[in-house]
Design an enzyme around this catalytic site. Structure first.
Site, short mmCIF file in Angstrom:
data_model
loop_
_atom_site.label_atom_id
_atom_site.label_comp_id
_atom_site.label_asym_id
_atom_site.label_seq_id
_atom_site.Cartn_x
_atom_site.Cartn_y
_atom_site.Cartn_z
NE ARG A 1 -54.84 86.02 -24.36
CZ ARG A 1 -54.39 85.44 -23.27
NH1 ARG A 1 -54.30 86.10 -22.14
NH2 ARG A 1 -53.99 84.19 -23.29
CB VAL B 1 -56.33 80.89 -20.54
CG1 VAL B 1 -55.24 80.59 -19.52
CG2 VAL B 1 -55.80 81.89 -21.58
CG ASP B 2 -57.49 78.19 -26.11
OD1 ASP B 2 -58.06 77.21 -25.59
OD2 ASP B 2 -56.52 78.06 -26.89
CG HIS C 1 -51.01 78.55 -17.07
ND1 HIS C 1 -50.18 78.31 -18.14
CD2 HIS C 1 -50.32 78.16 -15.98
CE1 HIS C 1 -49.04 77.78 -17.71
NE2 HIS C 1 -49.11 77.67 -16.41
CB THR D 1 -46.48 72.27 -24.05
OG1 THR D 1 -45.81 73.11 -23.09
CG2 THR D 1 -46.25 70.82 -23.68
CG ASN E 1 -43.66 70.54 -30.31
OD1 ASN E 1 -43.40 71.27 -31.25
ND2 ASN E 1 -43.78 70.98 -29.07
N PRO E 2 -44.19 69.89 -33.77
CG PRO E 2 -44.80 71.92 -34.75
CD PRO E 2 -45.13 71.00 -33.62
P1 OAD Z 1 -45.05 77.85 -26.11
O1 OAD Z 1 -45.33 78.99 -27.01
O2 OAD Z 1 -43.92 77.97 -25.16
O3 OAD Z 1 -44.79 76.56 -27.00
C1 OAD Z 1 -45.65 76.21 -28.05
C2 OAD Z 1 -45.21 74.88 -28.59
O4 OAD Z 1 -46.14 74.49 -29.57
C3 OAD Z 1 -43.81 74.87 -29.24
O5 OAD Z 1 -43.06 73.79 -28.74
C4 OAD Z 1 -44.13 74.70 -30.73
O6 OAD Z 1 -43.12 73.95 -31.42
C5 OAD Z 1 -45.43 73.92 -30.67
N1 OAD Z 1 -46.30 74.04 -31.85
C6 OAD Z 1 -46.41 75.05 -32.74
N2 OAD Z 1 -47.33 74.79 -33.67
C7 OAD Z 1 -47.85 73.55 -33.37
C8 OAD Z 1 -48.85 72.71 -33.95
N3 OAD Z 1 -49.53 73.09 -35.04
N4 OAD Z 1 -49.10 71.52 -33.34
C9 OAD Z 1 -48.43 71.13 -32.24
N5 OAD Z 1 -47.47 71.88 -31.65
C10 OAD Z 1 -47.19 73.08 -32.19
O7 OAD Z 1 -46.43 77.51 -25.38
P2 OAD Z 1 -46.67 76.67 -24.06
O8 OAD Z 1 -45.71 75.55 -23.93
O9 OAD Z 1 -48.11 76.36 -24.00
O10 OAD Z 1 -48.22 80.60 -19.30
O11 OAD Z 1 -46.33 77.74 -22.96
C11 OAD Z 1 -46.53 77.40 -21.62
C12 OAD Z 1 -46.89 78.60 -20.83
O12 OAD Z 1 -45.88 79.60 -21.02
C13 OAD Z 1 -48.14 79.29 -21.27
O13 OAD Z 1 -49.32 78.71 -20.78
C14 OAD Z 1 -47.94 80.66 -20.70
C15 OAD Z 1 -46.46 80.89 -20.90
O14 OAD Z 1 -45.82 81.45 -19.79
C16 OAD Z 1 -48.79 81.64 -18.72
O15 OAD Z 1 -49.25 82.57 -19.36
C17 OAD Z 1 -48.85 81.55 -17.24
#
Ligand code: OAD
Length: 264
Positions: free
Chosen positions: A75, A112-113, A128, A201, A226-227
């Site tokens: 990763r 975390v990237d 995170h 998010t 967000n899309p």
């Molecule tokens: P998610 O995978 O839950 O959501 C990603 C979001 O990004 C979605 O709402 C998509 O529609 C949106 N998206 C996709 N492509 C995009 C783009 N090009 N521009 C803007 N938005 C886009 O990810 P997170 O909300 O970050 O935690 O997830 C939150 C946490 O859930 C993560 O940090 C992780 C997971 O549990 C841990 O690992 C503790």
């Protein structure tokens, strides 16, 4: 001809941002998607049920530290090949702008990237953890001295520190919680906000929703990028529907124009 389907909303968002004295950003996996990093809840296979349970829980680590470190090696190698995209870079530019204006700026990320850092952002709170760091197994998530991992391939699997202690990646896994100190800091930052920009998010974590709620309780307007609709869309005064890497650079250019046309 302007290609954007939301020019008026974009200008409205730019006007709101240009007025913000205490600007907050909340970012999630979507902002890094254009850099090749997988999101958690889309169709990206990296985080399907099996790898999630096996490689991204403390339970999985306890059962198989070698497997988790092999996965982490893979990763992190993918993460190192990824580079910041125009959304990360434009947010770093926004931070510079706010610093020059003597205004308050803070980025809070679930990622975390380290792509925000590599783009030049400095005022970052990582909810995170950070995949490039590790700490001894059994120490808390707010352990003060995590060690920086060498670039993959790792010299040993599982990774150990110089005292021979088993290390673990310094991230919050799916069966773990955000440490209280970081949670409190994030809530305080939101309570000071007058504008919150939420990017990429899903709002599926309780803390993400709570942070947005706290900003709103403080009187902040919320703008979402967000899309797709998310659980945070109903909390947002303005939703800019589209990809962060396309919208944010335009938005920041418009904010600069706004600031030039209404100095002070
Ligand atoms: P998610 O995978 O839950 O959501 C990603 C979001 O990004 C979605 O709402 C998509 O529609 C949106 N998206 C996709 N492509 C995009 C783009 N090009 N521009 C803007 N938005 C886009 O990810 P997170 O909300 O970050 O935690 O997830 C939150 C946490 O859930 C993560 O940090 C992780 C997971 O549990 C841990 O690992 C503790």
């Amino acid at each position: 001809m302007e290609a954007s389907p939301y020019p008026e909303k974009l200008s409205q968002a730019a006007r709101l941002i240009a007025q913000a004295e205490r600007l907050r950003l909340l970012t999630g996996a979507g902002i890094s998607r254009a850099s090749g990093m997988p999101t958690f809840r889309g169709h990206d296979p990296t985080w399907a049920d099996y790898p999630r349970r096996r490689f991204a829980t403390y339970r999985g680590f306890r059962d198989d530290p070698v497997g988790v470190w092999l996965w982490h090696n893979w990763r992190l190698a993918a993460n190192l090949r990824a580079t910041p995209n125009p959304a990360h870079r434009a947010l770093a530019e926004l931070e510079d702008l706010w610093e020059r204006l003597g205004r308050d700026f803070q980025l809070i990320t679930q990622n975390v990237d380290e792509l925000h850092q590599r783009a030049g952002s400095r005022r970052i709170l990582e909810l995170h953890g950070n995949a490039f760091l590790a700490r001894p197994d059994g120490t808390p998530q707010d352990f003060p001295e995590p060690v920086r991992l060498p670039p993959p391939p790792f010299p040993q699997i599982p990774m150990r520190d110089e005292r021979g202690r088993l290390l673990r990646p310094h991230v919050v896994w799916f069966d773990e919680g955000v440490p209280e100190s970081i949670r409190r800091r994030a809530l305080t930052l939101m309570a000071e906000a007058d504008l919150l920009l939420v990017v990429g998010t899903s709002g599926e974590t309780v803390l993400a929703r709570r942070l947005v709620e706290r900003a709103r309780e403080a009187g902040a307007e919320v703008i979402e990028i967000n899309p797709a609709p998310s659980r945070l869309t109903p909390q947002s005064a303005l939703s800019l529907t589209g990809r962060a890497e396309e919208i944010i650079p335009k938005l920041v250019s418009l904010v600069k124009l706004e600031l030039r046309s209404s100095p002070g």
